[in-house]
Design a protein around this motif. Structure first.
Motif, mmCIF file in Angstrom:
data_model
loop_
_atom_site.group_PDB
_atom_site.id
_atom_site.type_symbol
_atom_site.label_atom_id
_atom_site.label_comp_id
_atom_site.label_asym_id
_atom_site.label_seq_id
_atom_site.Cartn_x
_atom_site.Cartn_y
_atom_site.Cartn_z
ATOM 1 N N UNK A 119 39.297 -45.498 25.707
ATOM 2 C CA UNK A 119 39.959 -45.093 24.566
ATOM 3 C C UNK A 119 40.604 -45.069 23.401
ATOM 4 N N UNK A 149 33.637 -38.939 30.864
ATOM 5 C CA UNK A 149 33.544 -39.139 29.384
ATOM 6 C C UNK A 149 31.940 -38.920 29.106
ATOM 7 N N UNK A 165 40.277 -33.808 40.489
ATOM 8 C CA UNK A 165 40.664 -33.408 39.747
ATOM 9 C C UNK A 165 41.984 -34.948 39.782
ATOM 10 N N UNK A 166 41.276 -36.083 39.317
ATOM 11 C CA UNK A 166 41.589 -37.624 39.281
ATOM 12 C C UNK A 166 41.028 -38.629 37.741
ATOM 13 N N UNK A 167 39.668 -38.303 37.732
ATOM 14 C CA UNK A 167 39.043 -38.827 36.678
ATOM 15 C C UNK A 167 38.113 -37.713 36.087
ATOM 16 N N UNK A 168 38.555 -37.508 34.621
ATOM 17 C CA UNK A 168 37.610 -37.423 33.599
ATOM 18 C C UNK A 168 36.884 -38.185 33.708
ATOM 19 N N UNK A 178 36.791 -32.500 35.070
ATOM 20 C CA UNK A 178 37.499 -33.884 35.142
ATOM 21 C C UNK A 178 36.661 -33.949 36.353
ATOM 22 N N UNK A 217 35.550 -43.377 34.260
ATOM 23 C CA UNK A 217 36.270 -44.636 33.321
ATOM 24 C C UNK A 217 35.812 -45.869 34.986
ATOM 25 N N UNK A 272 36.076 -36.510 25.542
ATOM 26 C CA UNK A 272 36.212 -35.498 26.655
ATOM 27 C C UNK A 272 35.827 -34.894 27.429
ATOM 28 N N UNK A 293 39.348 -48.834 29.792
ATOM 29 C CA UNK A 293 40.280 -47.980 29.967
ATOM 30 C C UNK A 293 40.658 -47.823 28.507
ATOM 31 N N UNK A 294 41.216 -49.288 27.719
ATOM 32 C CA UNK A 294 41.518 -49.343 26.300
ATOM 33 C C UNK A 294 40.162 -49.358 25.955
ATOM 34 N N UNK A 295 39.393 -50.302 25.692
ATOM 35 C CA UNK A 295 38.040 -49.655 25.106
ATOM 36 C C UNK A 295 37.508 -48.082 24.597
ATOM 37 N N UNK A 352 38.740 -52.166 35.568
ATOM 38 C CA UNK A 352 38.732 -50.676 34.422
ATOM 39 C C UNK A 352 39.777 -50.427 33.337
ATOM 40 N N UNK A 353 40.869 -51.703 33.531
ATOM 41 C CA UNK A 353 41.667 -51.152 32.094
ATOM 42 C C UNK A 353 41.001 -52.003 30.782
#
Lengths: 434, 98
Positions: free
Chosen positions: B66, B88, B83-86, B79, B47, B76, B62-64, B58-59
């Protein structure tokens, strides 16, 4: 003008299809009374059907709710009206009530909908999903969530572009844009009020930054993230999709707080926060969880053991009042709080904050009663004039209250209260035939 | 007028004009969807990476994103090393015909 439909007759009108109203309806229907169950949402099951697990047993909430919800839906003595509200209720005489109810159009003919979701796939529109508490989008033609009852599509007409894609995709031709509002006159002998509660809106406490800081979420949003019908594949920060590893809970958000007009304890937040903390430790084994509390009220059966279990698992409990939350550039949050044990103001950094929002009364129902006054208690929940002897009685003879409409309570107490309301309703109805 | 079954949207369209905001909202979503999917076609992204490429908060990404995941356009991946962000990626059998 809504379309005027025929007059309906039932023994009991239950207002609210959550777990308390559902329990009342089911008991009354099993005795043989004909029940009309009203639900303002598209699905019955109330707030419970949206939860992850229940405290202190960690049983799956959906696994308890869905069988009950199906039993209610299939019961021959229960008629369910979803998307429907009671506009007015009048007491004509003992055992004679008349209600006017308004059914909003769903634009889907429910019996014909197979729940195939082809309309959902075809719909080009994406808007905020209210059933996921704003964490993700949904289509304008949609099934509320997979375990909704009825599991049927609905059209969000306010966001629909009337493009017709859903109608073309629908194999059973159950979408019907000619539906209109329908108004019914309902004659019943008794009424059960099970209108539940509202969650506190943390926008009312701007110093917590909810709405502004995207990684500050409500406990209901976390509940959705933990539920089987969750919006994401795992727990993620809504601000940037990071998997959090240091989560804080702020208890008493909107409860025991005179400044927001709610001085009472919501009774459930301590325990659901402890529950979520335990579930988070399972979902994110590396994460640190800190709960900022004023007092932990673990008063119910098995509650204190559940609290101790969380402590043993490594959940950190800080007796502290959070004054302010600010945001770092990386989206992390700084909690400024008074450490009550030492009396010192401290700061702590977390990468996600959950506001444990409280229970507020849902007052609308009292205005529905026209010729009689449904009295509220000092905190605006439905009043219980005879709380010790007949807890389901209200100020109107023949109107009974079930569940959180009468005050904050947990799920077992709501179901008990629903049971009590059905028993007192039965006793009232039997008196009619004596 | 009796509305023909399966074409009742036309019936309502004559009686209830679609608000401008609603069509506007659809345009924004379609545009965002396209830009996210195009960016992901060039390679899997997290993201924050998408946010940088698309110059979008970013938010919002994230929303769109998801939502697109929910609708079946995206899936998905792994990671990241921290180990923080996946990551996509566009779903292989992507229903996106655009």
């Amino acid at each position: 003008m809504p379309e005027q439909k025929e007059t309906l007759e039932y023994d009991v009108l239950v207002v609210g299809g959550g777990i308390a109203g559902g329990e009342s309806a089911l008991n009354l229907a099993n005795i043989g009374y004909k029940v009309l169950l009203l639900e303002k949402e598209l699905t019955i099951g109330g707030k419970m059907i949206l939860l992850s697990k229940v405290f202190p047993t960690l049983d799956c909430a959906a696994c308890i709710t869905t069988p009950k919800v199906s039993e209610i839906s299939r019961h021959p003595n229960i008629t369910i009206f979803t998307s429907t509200v009671a506009k007015k209720i009048n007491k004509i005489a003992e055992h004679r009530f008349e209600a006017v109810i308004l059914k909003k159009p769903r634009y889907v003919n429910v019996p014909d909908c197979t729940g195939c979701q082809l309309c959902e796939e075809a719909c080009p529109v994406s808007v905020t999903d209210q059933y996921q508490y704003g964490l993700v989008g949904r289509k304008a033609a949609y099934i509320p969530f997979s375990i909704a009852s009825p599991r049927a599509a609905a059209i969000d007409i306010d966001n629909c572009t009337l493009c017709g894609a859903c109608e073309r995709a629908c194999p059973t031709k159950c979408i019907d844009f000619t539906q209109t509002e329908e108004e019914y006159l309902v004659k019943v002998k008794s009424v059960v009020v099970a209108t539940g509660f509202n969650l506190f809106d943390p926008l009312k406490i701007p110093r917590y930054g909810f709405g502004k800081f995207k990684n500050v979420i409500t406990s209901m949003q976390m509940e959705r993230q933990l539920a089987p019908t969750r919006p994401f594949n795992t727990i993620l920060r809504p601000g940037d999709g990071k998997m959090p590893d240091n989560i804080a809970y702020v208890l008493c958000t909107g409860s025991r707080d005179k400044t927001v007009g709610n001085p009472i304890c919501s009774q459930i937040c301590c325990m659901y926060s402890i529950k979520q903390a335990q579930l988070l430790m399972g979902a994110l084994p590396m994460a640190d969880i800190t709960i900022y509390y004023l007092h932990i009220r673990a008063f119910g059966k098995g509650f204190n053991e559940f609290y101790a279990q969380a402590q043993d698992m490594g959940v950190e409990f800080v007796k502290g009042k959070v004054g302010k939350i600010t945001e770092n550039e990386d989206g992390n949050l700084i909690l400024r709080y008074e450490d009550i044990e030492s009396g010192v103001v401290k700061e702590a950094e977390h990468d996600m904050v959950v506001l444990s929002v409280g229970v507020l009364p849902n007052m609308e129902i009292s205005e529905t009663f026209e010729n009689k006054n449904l009295e509220l208690d000092p905190f605006n929940f439905v009043g219980q004039p005879d709380i010790l002897a007949s807890p389901a009685k209200t100020s109107i003879e023949g109107v009974f209250v079930a569940g959180t409409a009468s005050g904050p309570m947990d799920i077992p107490d709501s179901i008990l209260s629903g049971g009590a309301a059905s028993a007192e309703t039965t006793s009232y109805l039997r008196r009619a035939s004596l | 007028m009796e509305a023909e079954k399966g074409k009742t949207h036309k019936y309502l369209r004559e009686r209830r004009p679609v608000p401008k905001e609603v069509t506007e909202q659809l345009k924004v979503f379609t545009k965002t969807k396209k830009s996210i999917l195009n960016a992901l076609k060039e390679g899997d992204k997290t993201i924050p990476q998408l946010s940088e490429v698309l110059n979008m908060p970013k938010e919002e990404v994230m929303f769109q994103l998801m939502s697109l995941l929910k609708y079946g356009f995206v899936e998905t991946g792994e990671i990241d090393d921290m180990d923080e962000y996946f990551y996509y990626k566009v779903k292989d059998n992507g229903k996106d015909k655009s």
